[in-house]
Design a protein around this motif. Structure first.
Motif, PDB file in Angstrom:
ATOM      1  N   ASN A  95      -6.158  15.698 -32.118  1.00  0.00           N
ATOM      2  CA  ASN A  95      -6.099  15.173 -30.907  1.00  0.00           C
ATOM      3  C   ASN A  95      -6.230  13.411 -30.918  1.00  0.00           C
ATOM      4  O   ASN A  95      -6.224  13.022 -31.991  1.00  0.00           O
ATOM      5  CB  ASN A  95      -7.815  15.366 -30.433  1.00  0.00           C
ATOM      6  CG  ASN A  95      -8.090  16.774 -30.127  1.00  0.00           C
ATOM      7  OD1 ASN A  95      -7.764  17.632 -29.426  1.00  0.00           O
ATOM      8  ND2 ASN A  95      -8.988  17.065 -31.218  1.00  0.00           N
ATOM      9  N   SER A 115      -6.594  25.162 -21.247  1.00  0.00           N
ATOM     10  CA  SER A 115      -5.359  24.616 -21.527  1.00  0.00           C
ATOM     11  C   SER A 115      -4.628  23.841 -20.268  1.00  0.00           C
ATOM     12  O   SER A 115      -4.697  24.401 -19.131  1.00  0.00           O
ATOM     13  CB  SER A 115      -4.462  25.564 -22.171  1.00  0.00           C
ATOM     14  OG  SER A 115      -4.104  26.589 -21.276  1.00  0.00           O
ATOM     15  N   ARG A 116      -3.704  22.887 -20.584  1.00  0.00           N
ATOM     16  CA  ARG A 116      -2.935  22.113 -19.829  1.00  0.00           C
ATOM     17  C   ARG A 116      -3.423  21.634 -18.688  1.00  0.00           C
ATOM     18  O   ARG A 116      -3.237  21.696 -17.305  1.00  0.00           O
ATOM     19  CB  ARG A 116      -1.842  23.001 -19.566  1.00  0.00           C
ATOM     20  CG  ARG A 116      -1.049  23.178 -20.798  1.00  0.00           C
ATOM     21  CD  ARG A 116       0.296  24.131 -20.407  1.00  0.00           C
ATOM     22  NE  ARG A 116      -0.098  25.426 -20.023  1.00  0.00           N
ATOM     23  CZ  ARG A 116       0.438  26.499 -19.270  1.00  0.00           C
ATOM     24  NH1 ARG A 116       1.574  26.415 -19.276  1.00  0.00           N
ATOM     25  NH2 ARG A 116       0.098  27.750 -19.444  1.00  0.00           N
ATOM     26  N   HIS A 127      -5.104  19.076 -29.725  1.00  0.00           N
ATOM     27  CA  HIS A 127      -3.971  18.574 -29.008  1.00  0.00           C
ATOM     28  C   HIS A 127      -4.283  17.853 -27.523  1.00  0.00           C
ATOM     29  O   HIS A 127      -3.677  17.919 -26.693  1.00  0.00           O
ATOM     30  CB  HIS A 127      -2.818  19.472 -28.898  1.00  0.00           C
ATOM     31  CG  HIS A 127      -2.617  20.188 -30.312  1.00  0.00           C
ATOM     32  ND1 HIS A 127      -2.532  21.496 -30.398  1.00  0.00           N
ATOM     33  CD2 HIS A 127      -2.112  19.576 -31.406  1.00  0.00           C
ATOM     34  CE1 HIS A 127      -2.125  21.953 -31.670  1.00  0.00           C
ATOM     35  NE2 HIS A 127      -1.948  20.620 -32.114  1.00  0.00           N
ATOM     36  N   ASN A 128      -5.514  17.391 -27.601  1.00  0.00           N
ATOM     37  CA  ASN A 128      -6.056  16.828 -26.450  1.00  0.00           C
ATOM     38  C   ASN A 128      -6.187  15.352 -26.489  1.00  0.00           C
ATOM     39  O   ASN A 128      -5.875  14.729 -27.478  1.00  0.00           O
ATOM     40  CB  ASN A 128      -7.546  17.009 -26.220  1.00  0.00           C
ATOM     41  CG  ASN A 128      -7.839  18.611 -25.963  1.00  0.00           C
ATOM     42  OD1 ASN A 128      -7.200  19.396 -25.153  1.00  0.00           O
ATOM     43  ND2 ASN A 128      -8.384  19.370 -27.019  1.00  0.00           N
ATOM     44  N   HIS A 129      -5.710  14.650 -25.209  1.00  0.00           N
ATOM     45  CA  HIS A 129      -5.420  13.269 -25.077  1.00  0.00           C
ATOM     46  C   HIS A 129      -6.862  12.705 -24.348  1.00  0.00           C
ATOM     47  O   HIS A 129      -6.972  12.875 -23.097  1.00  0.00           O
ATOM     48  CB  HIS A 129      -4.374  12.936 -24.218  1.00  0.00           C
ATOM     49  CG  HIS A 129      -3.019  13.741 -24.905  1.00  0.00           C
ATOM     50  ND1 HIS A 129      -2.551  13.527 -25.884  1.00  0.00           N
ATOM     51  CD2 HIS A 129      -2.754  15.073 -24.321  1.00  0.00           C
ATOM     52  CE1 HIS A 129      -1.675  14.422 -26.001  1.00  0.00           C
ATOM     53  NE2 HIS A 129      -1.619  15.339 -25.275  1.00  0.00           N
ATOM     54  N   ASP A 157      -7.092  23.190 -25.331  1.00  0.00           N
ATOM     55  CA  ASP A 157      -5.982  22.887 -25.933  1.00  0.00           C
ATOM     56  C   ASP A 157      -5.077  22.129 -24.891  1.00  0.00           C
ATOM     57  O   ASP A 157      -4.912  22.641 -23.794  1.00  0.00           O
ATOM     58  CB  ASP A 157      -5.063  24.083 -26.524  1.00  0.00           C
ATOM     59  CG  ASP A 157      -4.091  23.632 -27.046  1.00  0.00           C
ATOM     60  OD1 ASP A 157      -3.701  22.741 -28.464  1.00  0.00           O
ATOM     61  OD2 ASP A 157      -2.829  23.884 -26.574  1.00  0.00           O
ATOM     62  N   ASP A 158      -4.525  20.953 -25.256  1.00  0.00           N
ATOM     63  CA  ASP A 158      -3.632  20.371 -24.495  1.00  0.00           C
ATOM     64  C   ASP A 158      -3.861  19.827 -23.213  1.00  0.00           C
ATOM     65  O   ASP A 158      -3.234  19.930 -22.269  1.00  0.00           O
ATOM     66  CB  ASP A 158      -2.303  21.076 -24.456  1.00  0.00           C
ATOM     67  CG  ASP A 158      -0.982  20.372 -23.902  1.00  0.00           C
ATOM     68  OD1 ASP A 158      -0.953  19.227 -24.075  1.00  0.00           O
ATOM     69  OD2 ASP A 158       0.074  20.876 -23.203  1.00  0.00           O
ATOM     70  N   CYS A 159      -5.281  19.395 -23.365  1.00  0.00           N
ATOM     71  CA  CYS A 159      -5.580  18.601 -21.778  1.00  0.00           C
ATOM     72  C   CYS A 159      -5.916  17.378 -21.906  1.00  0.00           C
ATOM     73  O   CYS A 159      -6.162  16.638 -23.126  1.00  0.00           O
ATOM     74  CB  CYS A 159      -7.420  19.316 -21.665  1.00  0.00           C
ATOM     75  SG  CYS A 159      -7.277  21.031 -21.312  1.00  0.00           S
ATOM     76  N   THR A 160      -5.618  16.713 -20.772  1.00  0.00           N
ATOM     77  CA  THR A 160      -5.966  15.209 -20.792  1.00  0.00           C
ATOM     78  C   THR A 160      -7.179  14.935 -19.865  1.00  0.00           C
ATOM     79  O   THR A 160      -7.590  15.417 -19.152  1.00  0.00           O
ATOM     80  CB  THR A 160      -5.005  14.617 -19.980  1.00  0.00           C
ATOM     81  OG1 THR A 160      -3.787  14.625 -20.630  1.00  0.00           O
ATOM     82  CG2 THR A 160      -5.186  12.957 -19.748  1.00  0.00           C
TER      83      THR A 160
END
Length: 390
Positions: free
Chosen positions: A294, A223-224, A271-273, A246-249
């Motif tokens: 995503n 994550s992050r 929720h990834n970009h 989750d929530d990674c670019t």
């Protein structure tokens, strides 16, 4: 128990950033595993990883960057060569027109037909050799070539590392707030590292024909994190259960940004970009996985679901929903033969270069997707009977 941050930084200011030797990072990881778990805090700095950090049989281990904007794990420039002409089997050397990074003793992965694969019954797309010495326009080998090398063949390092590799009966490993840089730069050749040169690679034991043959890696959480410039995948999971990304670019990978591969089950990517990757998310022999919320921008393919192994029950029950796809060069979502009962719902697809959604297999559920400005068709059914309500 907390490692690195307390041991390294108690008497040191955060600036200038500290670059730790790879062996020291590995030692802290090993100590945490031996202690039965703990937190390894990596200080700010660009930490060059030449051999790959190994996490094996870990339980309740957290690896976290102290500063999410300044803590970088980075691979060195990729080792490669390109052959300059045809070289016959039995030759003692390979003439090359370009090369970088090879040293005596390194094993070569030569991307040309090799020995027969017992699973596919076709020649493997590579064969191996070992470096004896390196000249400006040739690589001398320690034994004659077993197979031919055509002109313009890509030659890579057979043992190229991943930045972090997770193996064995690892459970509840958490990776957070780190920048992963695969070392790819402008002018590099088109290398696709597959299971090498990834930011994070996790794998339990498995066999194409027998399925899982040992414990799966379980409850991996990523994550992050910021992942970029990988010649391989951003995150690759093989025979993994209940992972969360989750929530990674993730941007600018030569292969998949996220790969749920052979026998990975009940794992989620949310929720990834994801930007400018060959494939945003791949599900290959994955079951009961969730890909939701995503963003995919400028990828060649958004999501690719397909079958390789033949065991029953694979590639079923995956849920692809509420994702946003912008300007894929190919199909936004593609589902191949040998898959069944997967759901694609409530996604927004805009300006795909080819089709919005293209499906094969059986009994897929396609509903409530918003598809606009497709280069070809919004929805294509290639085979099978499906449940479609668009």
């Amino acid at each position: 128990m907390r490692f690195i941050a307390l041991l390294v930084l108690l008497s040191a200011p955060l600036q200038p950033a500290l670059a730790l030797p790879e062996a020291e990072l590995q030692r802290y990881i090993d100590e945490a595993i031996k202690a039965g778990g703990g937190e390894v805090v990596i200080p700010p700095g660009t930490h060059i990883i030449e051999h790959g950090l190994m996490v094996k049989d870990a339980k309740k281990l957290r690896i976290i960057g102290l500063d999410a904007e300044e803590t970088v794990l980075k691979l060195p420039p990729v080792a490669y060569a390109v052959s300059s002409g045809a070289t016959a089997a039995g030759a003692p050397s390979i003439p090359v027109k370009s090369q970088r990074g090879f040293k005596p003793g390194m094993r070569l992965k030569i991307e040309a037909d090799g020995e027969l694969d017992t699973f596919t019954k076709r020649p493997r797309p590579y064969h191996n050799a070992r470096v004896k010495s390196v000249g400006p326009r040739s690589i001398e080998l320690d034994a004659p070539l077993k197979f031919a090398v055509p002109p313009d063949t890509m030659i890579r390092h057979e043992d190229a590392p991943n930045l972090i590799e997770i193996r064995g009966a690892s459970e509840e490993v958490r990776i957070e707030k780190l920048i992963f840089d695969g070392g790819r730069v402008e002018g590099d050749p088109p290398v696709r590292g597959h299971a090498q040169l990834c930011a994070i690679f996790a794998s339990g034991k498995y066999d194409y024909e027998k399925g899982p043959t040992g414990p799966k890696v379980k409850k991996l959480s990523i994550s992050r994190c910021f992942i970029q410039n990988c010649h391989g995948r951003g995150v690759a999971l093989y025979s993994v259960e209940a992972a969360e990304i989750d929530d990674c670019t993730i941007r600018d990978t030569s292969d998949e940004a996220i790969d749920f591969d052979h026998f990975t089950v009940k794992s989620v990517a949310t929720h990834n970009h994801i930007t400018r990757c060959l494939t945003g998310v791949e599900l290959n022999d994955a079951t009961d996985c969730l890909v939701a919320g995503n963003e995919f921008r400028g990828c060649t393919t958004g999501i690719n679901l397909w079958r390789w192994c033949e065991q029953p029950g694979l590639n079923e029950g995956n849920l692809i929903m509420q994702n946003v796809f912008e300007h894929t060069f190919g199909n936004a979502v593609q589902i191949a033969t040998g898959t069944k009962g997967n759901i694609v719902a409530q996604n927004e697809i805009n300006a795909s270069g080819k089709n919005g959604i293209i499906i094969s297999g059986e009994a897929q559920v396609i509903k409530a997707n918003k598809i606009t400005a497709s280069g070809m068709k919004p929805l294509v059914v290639q085979e099978g009977k499906h449940h479609i309500t668009e």
